[in-house]
Design a protein around this motif. Structure first.
Motif, PDB file in Angstrom:
ATOM      1  N   LEU A  92     -13.816  17.049   3.277  1.00  0.00           N
ATOM      2  CA  LEU A  92     -14.565  18.006   4.082  1.00  0.00           C
ATOM      3  C   LEU A  92     -13.872  19.357   4.180  1.00  0.00           C
ATOM      4  N   TYR A  93     -12.673  19.457   3.652  1.00  0.00           N
ATOM      5  CA  TYR A  93     -11.883  20.667   3.826  1.00  0.00           C
ATOM      6  C   TYR A  93     -11.872  21.543   2.578  1.00  0.00           C
ATOM      7  N   ASP A  94     -11.807  22.819   2.820  1.00  0.00           N
ATOM      8  CA  ASP A  94     -11.503  23.784   1.772  1.00  0.00           C
ATOM      9  C   ASP A  94     -10.123  24.324   2.105  1.00  0.00           C
ATOM     10  N   GLU A  95      -9.345  24.605   1.072  1.00  0.00           N
ATOM     11  CA  GLU A  95      -8.044  25.220   1.319  1.00  0.00           C
ATOM     12  C   GLU A  95      -8.229  26.725   1.421  1.00  0.00           C
ATOM     13  N   TYR A  96      -7.419  27.337   2.267  1.00  0.00           N
ATOM     14  CA  TYR A  96      -7.516  28.774   2.497  1.00  0.00           C
ATOM     15  C   TYR A  96      -6.110  29.315   2.661  1.00  0.00           C
ATOM     16  N   ASP A  97      -5.828  30.422   1.999  1.00  0.00           N
ATOM     17  CA  ASP A  97      -4.537  31.090   2.152  1.00  0.00           C
ATOM     18  C   ASP A  97      -4.712  32.291   3.068  1.00  0.00           C
ATOM     19  N   ILE A  98      -4.007  32.272   4.178  1.00  0.00           N
ATOM     20  CA  ILE A  98      -4.083  33.342   5.164  1.00  0.00           C
ATOM     21  C   ILE A  98      -3.479  34.609   4.573  1.00  0.00           C
ATOM     22  N   ARG A  99      -4.232  35.681   4.631  1.00  0.00           N
ATOM     23  CA  ARG A  99      -3.745  36.973   4.145  1.00  0.00           C
ATOM     24  C   ARG A  99      -2.919  37.635   5.239  1.00  0.00           C
ATOM     25  N   ASP A 100      -2.104  38.583   4.815  1.00  0.00           N
ATOM     26  CA  ASP A 100      -1.230  39.290   5.740  1.00  0.00           C
ATOM     27  C   ASP A 100      -2.044  39.924   6.866  1.00  0.00           C
ATOM     28  N   GLY A 101      -1.709  39.571   8.100  1.00  0.00           N
ATOM     29  CA  GLY A 101      -2.362  40.157   9.267  1.00  0.00           C
ATOM     30  C   GLY A 101      -3.597  39.409   9.751  1.00  0.00           C
TER      31      GLY A 101
END
Length: 164
Positions: free
Chosen positions: A43-52
Motif C-alpha cells: 500500500l506504500y509508495d516510497e518518497y524522498d523528502i526534498r530539502d525544506g
C-alpha cells in the motif's frame, strides 16, 4: 483537523481560586491505524523528502491538503519535526557547528571498514568518518519515507474515525 474527531470532555480548571469546567478535546485517546493497513507494504509508495519539505508540504503535494500531515507522520511513526525529519541544509550546517564547534566539525567521529562496519582505528581497513560526514549521513537517512497511496486516503480516514 487531526483533533476534530477526538471526543470532547469537560475538564475542571482552577482559575483565580474558582473551579470552572471547560470543554476540551480528549487528546489522551491513543489512536492507531489498524495494523493490517500499515503492515501491508504494497500500500506504500516510497518518497524522498526534498530539502525544506515538511509533513504539511508533503501532504499538500500527495493528498491535496496540508491537514493530512498526520497521515504522513503516523504511517512513518515519526512524531517529532526536529529529530524525525531531515533538516534543511542550512539548519544542518548550524546544528553541526553548534554541536561540534567551528573547529571540530571535521574531527574524526568514528572509523569504518570497507563494508561500513564501525571498527577500531587500528584496523588495517579503517577509514575515518568526520563529525560532519556522520551528521550528514544521519540526516540523509531520514529522507526516505513511505506514503500511503492517495487512493486509500478515504479508507485511512474512515478507519481513523471508526477508532475514535
Amino acid at each position: 483537523m487531526y483533533f476534530d474527531n477526538f471526543p470532547s470532555m469537560l475538564y475542571p480548571f482552577k482559575i483565580n481560586g474558582k473551579v470552572e469546567n471547560k470543554l476540551i478535546k480528549d487528546i489522551t485517546q491513543n489512536v492507531r491505524l489498524r495494523k493490517q493497513i500499515l503492515a501491508n507494504v504494497t500500500l506504500y509508495d516510497e518518497y524522498d523528502i526534498r530539502d525544506g519539505e515538511t509533513p504539511e508540504i508533503i501532504a499538500e503535494k500527495v493528498y491535496g491538503a496540508p491537514e493530512y500531515h498526520w497521515v504522513v507522520m503516523l504511517c512513518n511513526e515519526r512524531y517529532d519535526y526536529v529529530d524525525d525529519f531531515p533538516l534543511p541544509t542550512y539548519q544542518l550546517e548550524k546544528h553541526i557547528k553548534e554541536k561540534y564547534g567551528d573547529t571540530h566539525q571535521y574531527d574524526t567521529h568514528h572509523y569504518v571498514d570497507t563494508k561500513g562496519n564501525i571498527v577500531d582505528s587500528s584496523n588495517p581497513e579503517a577509514t575515518s568518518v568526520s563529525n560532519y560526514d556522520y551528521e550528514t549521513t544521519v540526516n540523509e537517512s531520514k529522507r526516505r519515507i513511505k506514503l500511503i497511496s492517495p487512493s486509500l486516503l478515504n479508507t485511512i480516514l474512515k478507519n481513523f474515525n471508526d477508532l475514535i
